[in-house]
Motif scaffolding. Structure first.
Motif, PDB file in Angstrom:
ATOM      1  N   SER A 324       0.834  -1.207   0.000  1.00  0.00           N
ATOM      2  CA  SER A 324       0.000   0.000   0.000  1.00  0.00           C
ATOM      3  C   SER A 324       0.865   1.251   0.000  1.00  0.00           C
ATOM      4  N   THR A 339      -6.348  -2.472  -7.869  1.00  0.00           N
ATOM      5  CA  THR A 339      -5.866  -3.506  -6.963  1.00  0.00           C
ATOM      6  C   THR A 339      -6.916  -4.592  -6.807  1.00  0.00           C
ATOM      7  N   VAL A 344      -9.362  -6.017   1.544  1.00  0.00           N
ATOM      8  CA  VAL A 344      -8.849  -4.654   1.354  1.00  0.00           C
ATOM      9  C   VAL A 344      -8.557  -4.091   2.746  1.00  0.00           C
ATOM     10  N   GLN A 353      -9.968  -0.173  -5.910  1.00  0.00           N
ATOM     11  CA  GLN A 353      -9.663  -1.350  -5.116  1.00  0.00           C
ATOM     12  C   GLN A 353     -10.831  -2.342  -5.139  1.00  0.00           C
TER      13      GLN A 353
END
Length: 567
Positions: A324, A339, A344, A353
Protein backbone atom coordinates in the motif's frame (compact mmCIF):
# COMPACT_ATOMS: atom_id res chain seq x y z
CA UNK A 1 -16.60 29.65 35.88
CA UNK A 2 -19.08 28.08 38.26
CA UNK A 3 -17.83 24.78 39.61
CA UNK A 4 -18.97 25.39 43.19
CA UNK A 5 -21.41 22.49 43.05
CA UNK A 6 -18.36 20.23 42.84
CA UNK A 7 -16.62 22.16 45.66
CA UNK A 8 -13.48 22.13 43.54
CA UNK A 9 -11.07 25.06 43.60
CA UNK A 10 -9.42 25.77 40.25
CA UNK A 11 -5.91 27.28 40.10
CA UNK A 12 -5.25 30.61 38.41
CA UNK A 13 -4.15 28.77 35.27
CA UNK A 14 -7.85 28.48 34.44
CA UNK A 15 -7.94 32.18 33.54
CA UNK A 16 -6.20 31.22 30.27
CA UNK A 17 -9.35 29.45 29.06
CA UNK A 18 -11.89 31.27 26.95
CA UNK A 19 -15.63 30.98 27.66
CA UNK A 20 -16.24 28.12 25.22
CA UNK A 21 -13.42 26.11 26.82
CA UNK A 22 -14.79 26.77 30.30
CA UNK A 23 -18.24 25.66 29.14
CA UNK A 24 -16.77 22.49 27.63
CA UNK A 25 -14.95 21.78 30.89
CA UNK A 26 -18.19 21.92 32.86
CA UNK A 27 -19.75 19.28 30.61
CA UNK A 28 -16.98 16.74 31.05
CA UNK A 29 -17.45 13.56 33.02
CA UNK A 30 -15.55 13.20 36.27
CA UNK A 31 -12.86 10.88 34.92
CA UNK A 32 -12.13 13.13 31.92
CA UNK A 33 -11.78 16.56 33.50
CA UNK A 34 -8.13 16.50 34.54
CA UNK A 35 -6.83 15.16 31.22
CA UNK A 36 -8.92 17.61 29.20
CA UNK A 37 -7.96 20.55 31.40
CA UNK A 38 -4.28 19.70 30.97
CA UNK A 39 -4.74 19.58 27.19
CA UNK A 40 -6.45 22.97 27.10
CA UNK A 41 -3.76 24.54 29.31
CA UNK A 42 -0.94 22.87 27.36
CA UNK A 43 0.47 21.36 30.55
CA UNK A 44 1.15 17.76 31.57
CA UNK A 45 -1.57 15.99 33.53
CA UNK A 46 0.83 15.58 36.46
CA UNK A 47 1.51 19.33 36.64
CA UNK A 48 -2.17 20.28 36.46
CA UNK A 49 -3.11 17.46 38.82
CA UNK A 50 -0.69 18.70 41.46
CA UNK A 51 -2.08 22.23 41.14
CA UNK A 52 -5.68 21.00 41.46
CA UNK A 53 -4.74 18.84 44.46
CA UNK A 54 -2.87 21.70 46.16
CA UNK A 55 -5.75 24.14 45.67
CA UNK A 56 -8.16 21.64 47.23
CA UNK A 57 -5.98 20.45 50.10
CA UNK A 58 -5.38 16.98 48.70
CA UNK A 59 -2.24 14.92 48.16
CA UNK A 60 -1.30 14.11 44.58
CA UNK A 61 0.18 10.61 44.08
CA UNK A 62 1.95 9.58 40.89
CA UNK A 63 2.48 6.06 42.25
CA UNK A 64 0.27 4.14 44.63
CA UNK A 65 -0.53 0.60 45.76
CA UNK A 66 -4.10 -0.65 45.77
CA UNK A 67 -5.38 -2.13 49.02
CA UNK A 68 -5.24 -5.94 49.05
CA UNK A 69 -8.90 -6.19 50.15
CA UNK A 70 -10.17 -3.46 47.84
CA UNK A 71 -13.48 -5.03 46.83
CA UNK A 72 -14.38 -5.89 50.42
CA UNK A 73 -14.03 -2.22 51.32
CA UNK A 74 -15.85 -0.70 48.33
CA UNK A 75 -18.29 -2.46 45.97
CA UNK A 76 -16.88 -2.92 42.47
CA UNK A 77 -19.83 -0.95 41.07
CA UNK A 78 -18.75 2.18 43.02
CA UNK A 79 -15.11 1.71 42.03
CA UNK A 80 -16.13 1.96 38.39
CA UNK A 81 -18.80 4.61 38.83
CA UNK A 82 -16.61 7.01 40.83
CA UNK A 83 -13.26 5.92 39.33
CA UNK A 84 -11.77 5.61 42.80
CA UNK A 85 -9.72 2.93 44.56
CA UNK A 86 -8.87 2.11 48.18
CA UNK A 87 -5.10 2.40 48.59
CA UNK A 88 -2.52 1.47 51.18
CA UNK A 89 -0.58 4.24 52.93
CA UNK A 90 2.65 3.55 54.78
CA UNK A 91 2.88 4.90 58.34
CA UNK A 92 -0.85 5.63 58.31
CA UNK A 93 -1.80 7.70 61.35
CA UNK A 94 -5.51 7.40 60.59
CA UNK A 95 -6.05 3.68 61.07
CA UNK A 96 -9.82 4.06 61.32
CA UNK A 97 -10.04 5.95 58.05
CA UNK A 98 -10.14 4.74 54.47
CA UNK A 99 -7.62 6.20 52.01
CA UNK A 100 -8.94 6.51 48.48
CA UNK A 101 -7.40 7.74 45.27
CA UNK A 102 -9.51 9.31 42.55
CA UNK A 103 -9.13 11.36 39.39
CA UNK A 104 -10.97 14.56 40.39
CA UNK A 105 -11.71 16.12 43.79
CA UNK A 106 -14.86 14.42 45.10
CA UNK A 107 -18.15 16.28 45.43
CA UNK A 108 -20.36 16.08 48.53
CA UNK A 109 -22.57 13.33 47.06
CA UNK A 110 -19.60 11.12 46.26
CA UNK A 111 -18.08 11.59 49.73
CA UNK A 112 -21.41 10.81 51.41
CA UNK A 113 -22.03 7.63 49.38
CA UNK A 114 -18.54 6.24 49.98
CA UNK A 115 -18.59 6.93 53.72
CA UNK A 116 -22.08 5.46 54.16
CA UNK A 117 -21.22 2.29 52.23
CA UNK A 118 -17.83 1.82 53.89
CA UNK A 119 -18.77 3.02 57.35
CA UNK A 120 -15.47 4.86 57.66
CA UNK A 121 -14.19 8.38 57.14
CA UNK A 122 -12.66 8.82 53.67
CA UNK A 123 -9.29 10.50 53.14
CA UNK A 124 -8.92 11.47 49.50
CA UNK A 125 -5.88 11.59 47.22
CA UNK A 126 -5.61 12.62 43.58
CA UNK A 127 -3.91 11.05 40.54
CA UNK A 128 -4.28 11.06 36.74
CA UNK A 129 -7.13 9.14 35.13
CA UNK A 130 -4.92 6.72 33.20
CA UNK A 131 -3.32 5.47 36.43
CA UNK A 132 -6.70 4.59 37.93
CA UNK A 133 -8.05 3.04 34.70
CA UNK A 134 -4.94 0.86 34.27
CA UNK A 135 -5.02 -0.25 37.90
CA UNK A 136 -8.71 -1.21 37.71
CA UNK A 137 -8.05 -3.33 34.61
CA UNK A 138 -4.91 -4.85 36.14
CA UNK A 139 -6.72 -5.99 39.29
CA UNK A 140 -10.29 -6.64 38.16
CA UNK A 141 -9.99 -7.27 34.43
CA UNK A 142 -11.27 -5.68 31.23
CA UNK A 143 -15.06 -5.28 31.34
CA UNK A 144 -15.32 -6.03 35.07
CA UNK A 145 -17.90 -3.26 35.47
CA UNK A 146 -20.11 -4.76 32.75
CA UNK A 147 -20.17 -8.26 34.27
CA UNK A 148 -20.41 -7.22 37.90
CA UNK A 149 -22.49 -9.82 39.78
CA UNK A 150 -24.09 -7.06 41.84
CA UNK A 151 -25.55 -5.62 38.66
CA UNK A 152 -26.75 -8.92 37.20
CA UNK A 153 -27.98 -10.72 40.28
CA UNK A 154 -30.29 -9.80 43.09
CA UNK A 155 -31.30 -6.39 41.78
CA UNK A 156 -34.35 -7.61 39.85
CA UNK A 157 -36.88 -10.24 40.71
CA UNK A 158 -38.55 -10.65 37.34
CA UNK A 159 -36.75 -13.28 35.23
CA UNK A 160 -37.24 -11.42 31.94
CA UNK A 161 -35.80 -8.21 33.35
CA UNK A 162 -32.73 -10.06 34.67
CA UNK A 163 -32.19 -11.57 31.19
CA UNK A 164 -32.39 -8.10 29.65
CA UNK A 165 -29.78 -6.85 32.11
CA UNK A 166 -27.50 -9.77 31.25
CA UNK A 167 -27.87 -9.18 27.50
CA UNK A 168 -26.97 -5.51 27.94
CA UNK A 169 -24.00 -6.46 30.12
CA UNK A 170 -22.67 -8.88 27.48
CA UNK A 171 -22.97 -6.21 24.79
CA UNK A 172 -21.07 -3.72 26.97
CA UNK A 173 -18.41 -6.31 27.79
CA UNK A 174 -17.73 -7.25 24.16
CA UNK A 175 -17.58 -3.56 23.19
CA UNK A 176 -15.12 -2.88 26.02
CA UNK A 177 -12.88 -5.78 24.94
CA UNK A 178 -12.70 -4.43 21.38
CA UNK A 179 -12.28 -0.80 22.48
CA UNK A 180 -9.44 -1.79 24.84
CA UNK A 181 -7.76 -3.66 21.99
CA UNK A 182 -7.89 -0.51 19.87
CA UNK A 183 -6.38 1.53 22.72
CA UNK A 184 -3.57 -1.02 23.13
CA UNK A 185 -2.90 -1.03 19.34
CA UNK A 186 -3.77 -4.74 19.03
CA UNK A 187 -4.07 -6.28 15.58
CA UNK A 188 -5.94 -9.41 16.67
CA UNK A 189 -8.20 -10.60 19.50
CA UNK A 190 -8.49 -14.30 20.31
CA UNK A 191 -11.35 -15.75 22.39
CA UNK A 192 -10.16 -19.23 23.41
CA UNK A 193 -12.44 -21.56 25.44
CA UNK A 194 -10.61 -23.70 28.03
CA UNK A 195 -11.86 -26.58 30.18
CA UNK A 196 -13.19 -24.42 33.02
CA UNK A 197 -12.53 -20.93 31.73
CA UNK A 198 -12.20 -18.73 28.69
CA UNK A 199 -8.97 -17.00 27.73
CA UNK A 200 -8.82 -13.74 25.78
CA UNK A 201 -5.54 -12.61 24.27
CA UNK A 202 -4.48 -9.59 22.22
CA UNK A 203 -1.72 -9.65 19.63
CA UNK A 204 0.25 -6.46 20.21
CA UNK A 205 3.41 -5.67 18.24
CA UNK A 206 3.48 -9.28 17.07
CA UNK A 207 3.32 -10.76 20.59
CA UNK A 208 0.35 -12.52 22.17
CA UNK A 209 -0.60 -10.81 25.44
CA UNK A 210 -3.14 -12.43 27.84
CA UNK A 211 -5.47 -9.85 29.37
CA UNK A 212 -6.85 -9.81 32.89
CA UNK A 213 -10.52 -10.82 32.92
CA UNK A 214 -13.31 -10.79 35.51
CA UNK A 215 -13.35 -13.92 37.69
CA UNK A 216 -16.98 -14.69 36.80
CA UNK A 217 -16.40 -14.56 33.04
CA UNK A 218 -16.73 -18.31 32.46
CA UNK A 219 -20.47 -18.09 33.32
CA UNK A 220 -21.01 -15.86 30.29
CA UNK A 221 -18.80 -17.77 27.80
CA UNK A 222 -21.66 -19.00 25.59
CA UNK A 223 -23.35 -15.58 25.62
CA UNK A 224 -20.11 -13.82 24.62
CA UNK A 225 -19.52 -16.19 21.69
CA UNK A 226 -23.13 -15.76 20.55
CA UNK A 227 -22.86 -11.97 20.77
CA UNK A 228 -19.78 -11.95 18.53
CA UNK A 229 -21.50 -14.20 15.98
CA UNK A 230 -24.59 -11.98 15.99
CA UNK A 231 -22.39 -8.92 15.35
CA UNK A 232 -20.86 -10.73 12.34
CA UNK A 233 -24.30 -11.90 11.11
CA UNK A 234 -23.39 -15.58 11.49
CA UNK A 235 -25.59 -18.56 12.32
CA UNK A 236 -25.45 -18.81 16.12
CA UNK A 237 -26.99 -22.30 16.14
CA UNK A 238 -24.23 -23.73 13.92
CA UNK A 239 -21.40 -24.76 16.26
CA UNK A 240 -19.87 -27.71 14.39
CA UNK A 241 -18.52 -25.90 11.32
CA UNK A 242 -16.08 -22.99 10.99
CA UNK A 243 -17.68 -19.71 9.92
CA UNK A 244 -16.31 -16.40 8.66
CA UNK A 245 -17.85 -12.96 8.91
CA UNK A 246 -17.11 -9.27 9.30
CA UNK A 247 -18.08 -6.54 11.75
CA UNK A 248 -18.16 -2.76 11.35
CA UNK A 249 -17.23 -1.27 14.71
CA UNK A 250 -16.71 2.32 15.86
CA UNK A 251 -14.58 3.15 18.89
CA UNK A 252 -14.16 6.90 19.42
CA UNK A 253 -12.44 8.32 16.33
CA UNK A 254 -11.56 4.84 15.06
CA UNK A 255 -13.70 3.00 12.54
CA UNK A 256 -12.82 -0.67 12.37
CA UNK A 257 -13.44 -3.34 9.79
CA UNK A 258 -13.20 -6.54 11.83
CA UNK A 259 -12.78 -9.95 10.21
CA UNK A 260 -14.17 -12.74 12.40
CA UNK A 261 -13.38 -16.44 12.16
CA UNK A 262 -14.83 -19.27 14.27
CA UNK A 263 -13.29 -22.70 14.83
CA UNK A 264 -14.94 -25.57 16.78
CA UNK A 265 -12.68 -26.88 19.58
CA UNK A 266 -12.99 -29.40 22.42
CA UNK A 267 -14.47 -26.86 24.84
CA UNK A 268 -16.47 -24.64 22.52
CA UNK A 269 -15.94 -22.31 19.59
CA UNK A 270 -12.67 -20.40 19.36
CA UNK A 271 -13.12 -16.97 17.79
CA UNK A 272 -10.42 -14.80 16.27
CA UNK A 273 -10.89 -11.17 15.30
CA UNK A 274 -8.56 -9.34 12.90
CA UNK A 275 -8.81 -5.58 13.48
CA UNK A 276 -8.40 -3.44 10.37
CA UNK A 277 -8.50 0.26 11.18
CA UNK A 278 -10.08 2.42 8.49
CA UNK A 279 -9.20 5.68 10.22
CA UNK A 280 -5.49 5.23 10.87
CA UNK A 281 -2.91 7.49 9.28
CA UNK A 282 -1.79 6.20 5.86
CA UNK A 283 1.63 4.55 5.89
CA UNK A 284 4.17 6.12 3.54
CA UNK A 285 7.38 4.68 2.13
CA UNK A 286 9.36 6.72 4.67
CA UNK A 287 7.38 5.18 7.55
CA UNK A 288 8.51 1.64 6.74
CA UNK A 289 11.94 2.02 8.34
CA UNK A 290 13.96 1.75 5.13
CA UNK A 291 17.53 3.03 4.97
CA UNK A 292 18.18 5.88 2.53
CA UNK A 293 19.92 3.47 0.12
CA UNK A 294 17.07 0.96 0.20
CA UNK A 295 14.54 3.76 -0.22
CA UNK A 296 16.27 4.89 -3.43
CA UNK A 297 16.40 1.35 -4.85
CA UNK A 298 12.71 0.68 -4.17
CA UNK A 299 11.64 4.10 -5.41
CA UNK A 300 13.54 3.52 -8.67
CA UNK A 301 11.97 0.10 -9.31
CA UNK A 302 8.36 0.95 -8.50
CA UNK A 303 8.49 3.88 -10.92
CA UNK A 304 9.36 1.64 -13.87
CA UNK A 305 6.66 1.52 -16.59
CA UNK A 306 6.43 -2.29 -16.57
CA UNK A 307 7.71 -5.39 -14.78
CA UNK A 308 6.96 -7.19 -11.53
CA UNK A 309 7.95 -6.07 -8.04
CA UNK A 310 7.42 -8.72 -5.36
CA UNK A 311 7.32 -8.45 -1.56
CA UNK A 312 7.96 -11.71 0.29
CA UNK A 313 7.68 -12.86 3.87
CA UNK A 314 5.55 -14.96 6.21
CA UNK A 315 2.03 -14.08 7.30
CA UNK A 316 2.00 -10.93 9.40
CA UNK A 317 5.36 -9.60 8.20
CA UNK A 318 3.88 -6.36 6.83
CA UNK A 319 3.65 -7.20 3.13
CA UNK A 320 0.26 -5.55 2.63
CA UNK A 321 1.44 -2.43 4.43
CA UNK A 322 4.49 -2.18 2.16
CA UNK A 323 2.46 -2.72 -1.00
CA UNK A 324 0.00 0.00 0.00
CA UNK A 325 2.94 2.33 0.66
CA UNK A 326 4.32 1.53 -2.81
CA UNK A 327 0.95 2.36 -4.38
CA UNK A 328 0.67 5.66 -2.49
CA UNK A 329 4.17 6.58 -3.66
CA UNK A 330 3.44 6.20 -7.37
CA UNK A 331 -0.22 7.24 -7.65
CA UNK A 332 -0.80 10.30 -9.81
CA UNK A 333 -3.82 11.66 -11.68
CA UNK A 334 -2.19 10.43 -14.91
CA UNK A 335 -1.79 6.84 -13.73
CA UNK A 336 -4.68 4.36 -13.45
CA UNK A 337 -4.08 1.92 -10.58
CA UNK A 338 -6.29 -1.09 -9.86
CA UNK A 339 -5.87 -3.51 -6.96
CA UNK A 340 -7.33 -6.89 -6.10
CA UNK A 341 -6.92 -7.84 -2.43
CA UNK A 342 -8.10 -10.32 0.20
CA UNK A 343 -9.19 -8.37 2.16
CA UNK A 344 -8.85 -4.65 1.35
CA UNK A 345 -6.89 -3.57 4.44
CA UNK A 346 -6.04 0.01 3.51
CA UNK A 347 -8.27 2.39 1.59
CA UNK A 348 -6.20 4.46 -0.85
CA UNK A 349 -7.72 7.58 -2.34
CA UNK A 350 -7.68 7.70 -6.11
CA UNK A 351 -7.09 3.95 -6.49
CA UNK A 352 -9.64 1.40 -7.74
CA UNK A 353 -9.66 -1.35 -5.12
CA UNK A 354 -11.53 -4.66 -5.41
CA UNK A 355 -11.82 -7.62 -3.08
CA UNK A 356 -11.84 -11.30 -3.98
CA UNK A 357 -14.89 -13.40 -3.13
CA UNK A 358 -14.09 -17.10 -3.39
CA UNK A 359 -17.67 -18.15 -2.71
CA UNK A 360 -18.77 -16.67 -6.05
CA UNK A 361 -15.64 -17.63 -7.98
CA UNK A 362 -14.11 -14.15 -7.96
CA UNK A 363 -10.51 -15.23 -7.26
CA UNK A 364 -7.21 -13.42 -7.86
CA UNK A 365 -6.88 -15.07 -11.26
CA UNK A 366 -10.42 -14.25 -12.44
CA UNK A 367 -10.14 -10.72 -11.09
CA UNK A 368 -6.87 -10.21 -12.99
CA UNK A 369 -8.47 -11.23 -16.28
CA UNK A 370 -11.12 -8.54 -15.86
CA UNK A 371 -8.64 -5.94 -14.61
CA UNK A 372 -6.59 -6.26 -17.80
CA UNK A 373 -9.69 -5.12 -19.73
CA UNK A 374 -9.93 -2.00 -17.54
CA UNK A 375 -6.94 -0.22 -19.13
CA UNK A 376 -4.74 -0.14 -15.99
CA UNK A 377 -1.22 1.29 -15.79
CA UNK A 378 -0.42 -0.37 -12.45
CA UNK A 379 -1.91 -3.55 -11.00
CA UNK A 380 -1.52 -4.53 -7.36
CA UNK A 381 -2.30 -8.18 -6.53
CA UNK A 382 -2.63 -8.98 -2.85
CA UNK A 383 -0.88 -12.33 -3.23
CA UNK A 384 0.26 -14.74 -5.94
CA UNK A 385 -0.97 -18.10 -4.69
CA UNK A 386 -0.99 -20.33 -7.76
CA UNK A 387 0.35 -20.84 -11.28
CA UNK A 388 -2.72 -19.33 -12.94
CA UNK A 389 -2.37 -16.03 -11.04
CA UNK A 390 1.39 -15.99 -11.66
CA UNK A 391 0.90 -16.61 -15.40
CA UNK A 392 -1.54 -13.72 -15.77
CA UNK A 393 0.67 -11.40 -13.68
CA UNK A 394 3.69 -12.16 -15.87
CA UNK A 395 1.62 -11.71 -19.04
CA UNK A 396 0.44 -8.34 -17.73
CA UNK A 397 4.00 -7.20 -17.00
CA UNK A 398 5.18 -8.27 -20.46
CA UNK A 399 2.39 -6.25 -22.09
CA UNK A 400 3.42 -2.96 -20.50
CA UNK A 401 1.96 -2.99 -16.98
CA UNK A 402 3.69 -2.56 -13.65
CA UNK A 403 2.58 -5.38 -11.32
CA UNK A 404 3.03 -5.25 -7.53
CA UNK A 405 2.37 -8.40 -5.53
CA UNK A 406 3.46 -10.63 -2.64
CA UNK A 407 4.66 -14.19 -2.09
CA UNK A 408 5.07 -16.38 0.98
CA UNK A 409 8.80 -17.18 1.08
CA UNK A 410 11.50 -16.86 3.73
CA UNK A 411 13.91 -14.65 1.81
CA UNK A 412 14.22 -12.68 -1.42
CA UNK A 413 16.04 -15.36 -3.44
CA UNK A 414 13.36 -17.86 -2.42
CA UNK A 415 10.81 -15.78 -4.33
CA UNK A 416 12.46 -16.69 -7.63
CA UNK A 417 12.58 -20.43 -6.93
CA UNK A 418 8.98 -20.28 -5.64
CA UNK A 419 7.84 -19.05 -9.07
CA UNK A 420 9.78 -21.89 -10.71
CA UNK A 421 8.11 -24.37 -8.34
CA UNK A 422 4.73 -23.01 -9.44
CA UNK A 423 5.60 -24.02 -13.01
CA UNK A 424 6.66 -20.66 -14.46
CA UNK A 425 9.32 -20.91 -17.14
CA UNK A 426 12.67 -19.40 -16.03
CA UNK A 427 12.95 -17.23 -19.16
CA UNK A 428 9.59 -15.62 -18.32
CA UNK A 429 10.78 -14.87 -14.78
CA UNK A 430 13.95 -13.15 -16.03
CA UNK A 431 11.90 -11.14 -18.54
CA UNK A 432 9.40 -9.82 -16.01
CA UNK A 433 10.65 -9.72 -12.39
CA UNK A 434 12.54 -6.49 -11.62
CA UNK A 435 12.98 -6.66 -7.84
CA UNK A 436 12.10 -8.81 -4.82
CA UNK A 437 11.88 -7.35 -1.31
CA UNK A 438 11.92 -9.76 1.65
CA UNK A 439 10.81 -8.24 4.92
CA UNK A 440 10.08 -8.89 8.59
CA UNK A 441 8.91 -6.83 11.53
CA UNK A 442 10.91 -6.53 14.75
CA UNK A 443 9.77 -4.86 17.94
CA UNK A 444 10.60 -1.16 18.24
CA UNK A 445 12.16 0.10 21.47
CA UNK A 446 9.99 2.41 23.53
CA UNK A 447 11.41 5.92 22.98
CA UNK A 448 10.47 6.94 26.54
CA UNK A 449 12.50 4.37 28.47
CA UNK A 450 15.16 2.71 26.28
CA UNK A 451 18.67 2.98 27.71
CA UNK A 452 22.26 2.15 26.65
CA UNK A 453 22.87 -1.60 26.86
CA UNK A 454 26.52 -1.27 28.03
CA UNK A 455 27.32 -4.81 26.92
CA UNK A 456 30.76 -6.29 27.66
CA UNK A 457 32.88 -6.46 24.53
CA UNK A 458 33.09 -10.26 24.60
CA UNK A 459 29.30 -10.61 24.92
CA UNK A 460 28.67 -8.19 22.07
CA UNK A 461 31.20 -9.98 19.86
CA UNK A 462 29.46 -13.31 20.46
CA UNK A 463 26.04 -11.84 19.70
CA UNK A 464 27.27 -10.17 16.52
CA UNK A 465 28.59 -13.54 15.39
CA UNK A 466 25.17 -15.11 16.09
CA UNK A 467 23.55 -12.38 14.02
CA UNK A 468 25.94 -12.97 11.13
CA UNK A 469 27.49 -9.49 11.35
CA UNK A 470 31.22 -8.83 10.95
CA UNK A 471 33.13 -8.28 14.21
CA UNK A 472 34.32 -4.88 12.99
CA UNK A 473 30.83 -3.61 13.84
CA UNK A 474 31.77 -3.84 17.52
CA UNK A 475 32.88 -0.21 17.20
CA UNK A 476 29.20 0.74 17.41
CA UNK A 477 28.77 -0.82 20.86
CA UNK A 478 27.91 2.54 22.45
CA UNK A 479 24.88 2.87 20.15
CA UNK A 480 23.25 -0.41 21.24
CA UNK A 481 20.21 0.15 23.47
CA UNK A 482 18.14 -2.18 25.64
CA UNK A 483 14.48 -2.40 26.65
CA UNK A 484 13.63 -1.06 30.12
CA UNK A 485 9.87 -0.65 30.54
CA UNK A 486 7.63 2.20 31.64
CA UNK A 487 3.97 3.22 31.82
CA UNK A 488 4.02 4.29 28.16
CA UNK A 489 4.81 0.75 26.94
CA UNK A 490 3.01 -1.30 29.63
CA UNK A 491 6.44 -2.07 31.15
CA UNK A 492 7.42 -4.16 28.13
CA UNK A 493 10.20 -1.89 26.89
CA UNK A 494 8.83 -2.01 23.34
CA UNK A 495 6.17 0.03 21.57
CA UNK A 496 5.34 -0.60 17.93
CA UNK A 497 7.39 -2.40 15.30
CA UNK A 498 9.91 -1.47 12.64
CA UNK A 499 10.63 -3.19 9.34
CA UNK A 500 13.83 -4.92 8.24
CA UNK A 501 14.40 -5.55 4.55
CA UNK A 502 16.41 -7.65 2.10
CA UNK A 503 16.31 -6.22 -1.43
CA UNK A 504 17.25 -8.38 -4.41
CA UNK A 505 17.79 -6.56 -7.72
CA UNK A 506 17.63 -8.92 -10.70
CA UNK A 507 21.05 -8.42 -12.35
CA UNK A 508 22.50 -10.12 -15.44
CA UNK A 509 24.35 -12.67 -13.28
CA UNK A 510 21.15 -13.54 -11.47
CA UNK A 511 19.37 -13.81 -14.83
CA UNK A 512 21.90 -16.45 -15.87
CA UNK A 513 21.49 -18.32 -12.56
CA UNK A 514 17.70 -18.41 -13.01
CA UNK A 515 17.98 -19.74 -16.56
CA UNK A 516 20.32 -22.49 -15.26
CA UNK A 517 17.78 -23.39 -12.52
CA UNK A 518 20.24 -22.56 -9.77
CA UNK A 519 19.07 -22.98 -6.16
CA UNK A 520 17.95 -20.13 -3.93
CA UNK A 521 21.22 -20.39 -1.98
CA UNK A 522 23.27 -20.03 -5.16
CA UNK A 523 21.26 -16.97 -6.20
CA UNK A 524 21.66 -15.49 -2.73
CA UNK A 525 25.44 -15.93 -2.89
CA UNK A 526 25.54 -14.01 -6.18
CA UNK A 527 23.37 -11.25 -4.74
CA UNK A 528 25.59 -10.94 -1.64
CA UNK A 529 28.66 -10.53 -3.83
CA UNK A 530 26.80 -7.76 -5.67
CA UNK A 531 26.15 -5.93 -2.40
CA UNK A 532 22.77 -7.18 -1.19
CA UNK A 533 22.20 -6.67 2.54
CA UNK A 534 20.59 -9.63 4.34
CA UNK A 535 17.67 -9.44 6.74
CA UNK A 536 20.07 -10.01 9.65
CA UNK A 537 22.30 -7.13 8.53
CA UNK A 538 19.25 -4.92 8.15
CA UNK A 539 18.22 -5.88 11.71
CA UNK A 540 21.69 -4.87 12.96
CA UNK A 541 21.33 -1.48 11.22
CA UNK A 542 18.10 -0.90 13.15
CA UNK A 543 19.96 -1.82 16.36
CA UNK A 544 22.71 0.71 15.55
CA UNK A 545 20.09 3.39 14.92
CA UNK A 546 18.54 2.71 18.33
CA UNK A 547 15.19 1.56 16.89
CA UNK A 548 15.33 -1.98 18.26
CA UNK A 549 17.37 -4.02 20.71
CA UNK A 550 20.01 -6.62 20.00
CA UNK A 551 17.83 -9.11 21.88
CA UNK A 552 14.92 -8.51 19.46
CA UNK A 553 17.26 -8.80 16.47
CA UNK A 554 18.72 -12.07 17.78
CA UNK A 555 15.23 -13.46 18.41
CA UNK A 556 14.36 -12.79 14.78
CA UNK A 557 17.62 -14.31 13.53
CA UNK A 558 17.25 -17.47 15.62
CA UNK A 559 13.71 -18.41 14.75
CA UNK A 560 11.93 -16.30 12.18
CA UNK A 561 13.80 -17.56 9.14
CA UNK A 562 12.91 -21.17 9.89
CA UNK A 563 9.29 -20.68 10.95
CA UNK A 564 6.50 -18.27 10.06
CA UNK A 565 6.83 -14.96 11.83
CA UNK A 566 4.32 -13.94 14.44
CA UNK A 567 1.62 -11.66 13.19
Amino acid sequence: MNLQKHRVKIPSLLERLDESQKLALQKLLRHERLDYLAEMLDRSTNVVGKLIAEENGLDFLENFKIASNATTQIPLRLIHEYQCLPIEIQNDLNADSLHLITVWPPDASMVRWIEVVCGRKAIWHLTVAQNVANTIIQHFGVGSDSLSDSDLEGTRTEEEEVEEDEDAAIIRFVNEIIAKAVTDRATDIHFEPQKNSIQIRYRIDGQLVPIKLPENLVKFQAAIISRLKIMARLNISEKRRPQDGRIRFTSGPFELDIRLSTLPTMYGESISLRLLSQGSRPVTLEDLGLSSEDLKVIDHNIRKPHGIVLVTGPTGSGKSTSLSAFVRRIRTPERRIITVEDPVEYEIEGVNQSQVHGEIGFSFASALRHILRQDPDVIMIGEIRDKETADIAIRASLTGHLVLSSLHTNDAAGGLTRLVDMGIEPFLITSSVEMIVAQRLVRRLCPHCSAPANLPEQTLSTQLNQLGVHESEIQYASQVKKAVGCDQCRNLGYKGRVGIFEILNISEEIHKAIIKNKSANDIKEIALKEGMRTLQQSAWNQVKCGFTSLEAALHFSAGDLEAPASK
